[in-house]
Design a protein around this motif. Structure first.
Motif, PDB file in Angstrom:
ATOM      1  N   PRO A 177      24.850 -11.872 -14.172  1.00 48.26           N
ATOM      2  CA  PRO A 177      24.326 -12.304 -12.865  1.00 48.26           C
ATOM      3  C   PRO A 177      25.455 -12.510 -11.859  1.00 48.26           C
ATOM      4  N   VAL A 178      25.280 -11.978 -10.642  1.00 48.12           N
ATOM      5  CA  VAL A 178      26.268 -12.139  -9.580  1.00 48.12           C
ATOM      6  C   VAL A 178      25.551 -12.504  -8.294  1.00 48.12           C
ATOM      7  N   SER A 179      26.292 -13.133  -7.390  1.00 48.09           N
ATOM      8  CA  SER A 179      25.750 -13.490  -6.079  1.00 48.09           C
ATOM      9  C   SER A 179      26.211 -12.469  -5.056  1.00 48.09           C
ATOM     10  N   MET A 180      25.239 -11.909  -4.325  1.00 47.82           N
ATOM     11  CA  MET A 180      25.543 -10.948  -3.272  1.00 47.82           C
ATOM     12  C   MET A 180      24.955 -11.439  -1.957  1.00 47.82           C
ATOM     13  N   SER A 182      22.718 -10.182  -0.263  1.00 45.56           N
ATOM     14  CA  SER A 182      21.261 -10.045  -0.271  1.00 45.56           C
ATOM     15  C   SER A 182      20.582 -10.966  -1.270  1.00 45.56           C
ATOM     16  N   GLY A 183      21.391 -11.727  -2.030  1.00 50.47           N
ATOM     17  CA  GLY A 183      20.833 -12.637  -3.020  1.00 50.47           C
ATOM     18  C   GLY A 183      21.408 -12.385  -4.402  1.00 50.47           C
ATOM     19  N   GLU A 184      20.739 -12.907  -5.416  1.00 47.86           N
ATOM     20  CA  GLU A 184      21.196 -12.743  -6.796  1.00 47.86           C
ATOM     21  C   GLU A 184      20.915 -11.319  -7.267  1.00 47.86           C
ATOM     22  N   ALA A 185      21.862 -10.783  -8.084  1.00 47.52           N
ATOM     23  CA  ALA A 185      21.703  -9.452  -8.654  1.00 47.52           C
ATOM     24  C   ALA A 185      22.373  -9.435 -10.018  1.00 47.52           C
ATOM     25  N   MET A 186      22.171  -8.356 -10.749  1.00 51.43           N
ATOM     26  CA  MET A 186      22.773  -8.197 -12.067  1.00 51.43           C
ATOM     27  C   MET A 186      23.833  -7.105 -11.995  1.00 51.43           C
ATOM     28  N   MET A 210      28.401  -3.212  -9.298  1.00 49.03           N
ATOM     29  CA  MET A 210      27.291  -3.848  -8.594  1.00 49.03           C
ATOM     30  C   MET A 210      26.204  -2.814  -8.303  1.00 49.03           C
TER      31      MET A 210
END
Length: 240
Positions: A177-180, A182-186, A210
């Motif tokens: 899980p990462v923070s971008m 646009s929001g949280e993403a994997m 990403m």
């Protein structure tokens, strides 16, 4: 010659089907073998299927099982093409990512293994109009633009940049899980075998890929290899 080819059409078809079935059944175990060996087996399967196909084609019209051998050979050939493509892709990946860089000396490899940048001069980056600093790095012969991000812990590659440098993006495991913006993403973990940054060479750099993002990020896993990082008069200076 024509008689021999026709005679061996059915045995060649049976051999090809047997090898293909064995390859598919043992797929999890075969993936651990050397890609060149797997590619050799896939090539052998294609060759015997071609013998079967041409043998059936040379057989006189009305020959028993001629059409059956032909269509089974075509169907098996269609099935073996993805296997051949998979093994060829693995071989190319091994040559690209697992072989030691030919242009790097043994002393350089020792230094970079210890995290020592390979240049005496500093890297000086000018602040751009958007307030950020950018730099290009060379990875696997490809030039990759990076946004220098001191808030990032490591390197984050966009999906397009990852594909451009040879990473098999369709096989990545997006499990981090990462923070971008646009929001949280994997993101998917990867290892960059070799990275050149304006004469500074680094080996075995952990990174993530990403699923989105407009530009790849260069974070602290590389920046901390320099002795100092200083911002002065709209310039970012990386001292070796």
């Amino acid at each position: 010659m024509r008689h021999l080819v026709t005679r061996f059409a059915r045995p060649a078809l049976l051999a090809g089907l047997g090898l293909l079935a064995l390859r598919l059944v043992l797929w999890p175990f075969w993936d651990g073998l050397d890609p060149s060996l797997r590619l050799l087996v896939a090539t052998a399967i294609m060759l015997v299927l071609l013998i079967a196909l041409f043998g059936a084609g040379f057989a006189p019209a009305g020959t028993r099982h001629r059409n059956l051998v032909t269509w089974l050979s075509v169907a098996a050939m269609i099935g073996v093409i993805p296997v051949f493509d998979h093994d060829f892709e693995d071989l190319e990946y091994q040559r690209t990512w697992l072989a030691p860089p030919a242009a790097v000396s043994s002393q350089t490899l020792q230094d970079t293994a210890a995290g020592v940048p390979q240049s005496d001069g500093p890297i000086v980056l000018n602040r751009q109009r958007d307030g950020h600093y950018y730099i290009e790095a060379e990875i696997n012969g490809a030039r990759v633009p990076f946004l220098v991000d001191t808030g990032a812990s490591g390197i984050a590659l966009t999906l397009s940049d990852a594909g451009r440098i040879g990473i098999r993006t369709h096989r990545l495991d997006f499990s981090i899980p990462v923070s971008m913006a646009s929001g949280e993403a994997m993101a998917a973990p990867v290892t960059i075998r070799s990275l050149d940054l304006r004469g500074h060479h680094f080996e075995e750099i952990p990174a993530v890929v990403m699923p989105g993002g407009e530009i790849s990020l260069l974070g602290m896993s590389v920046l901390e290899q320099f002795s100092s990082l200083e911002i002065r008069e709209n310039q970012l200076i990386l001292q070796p």
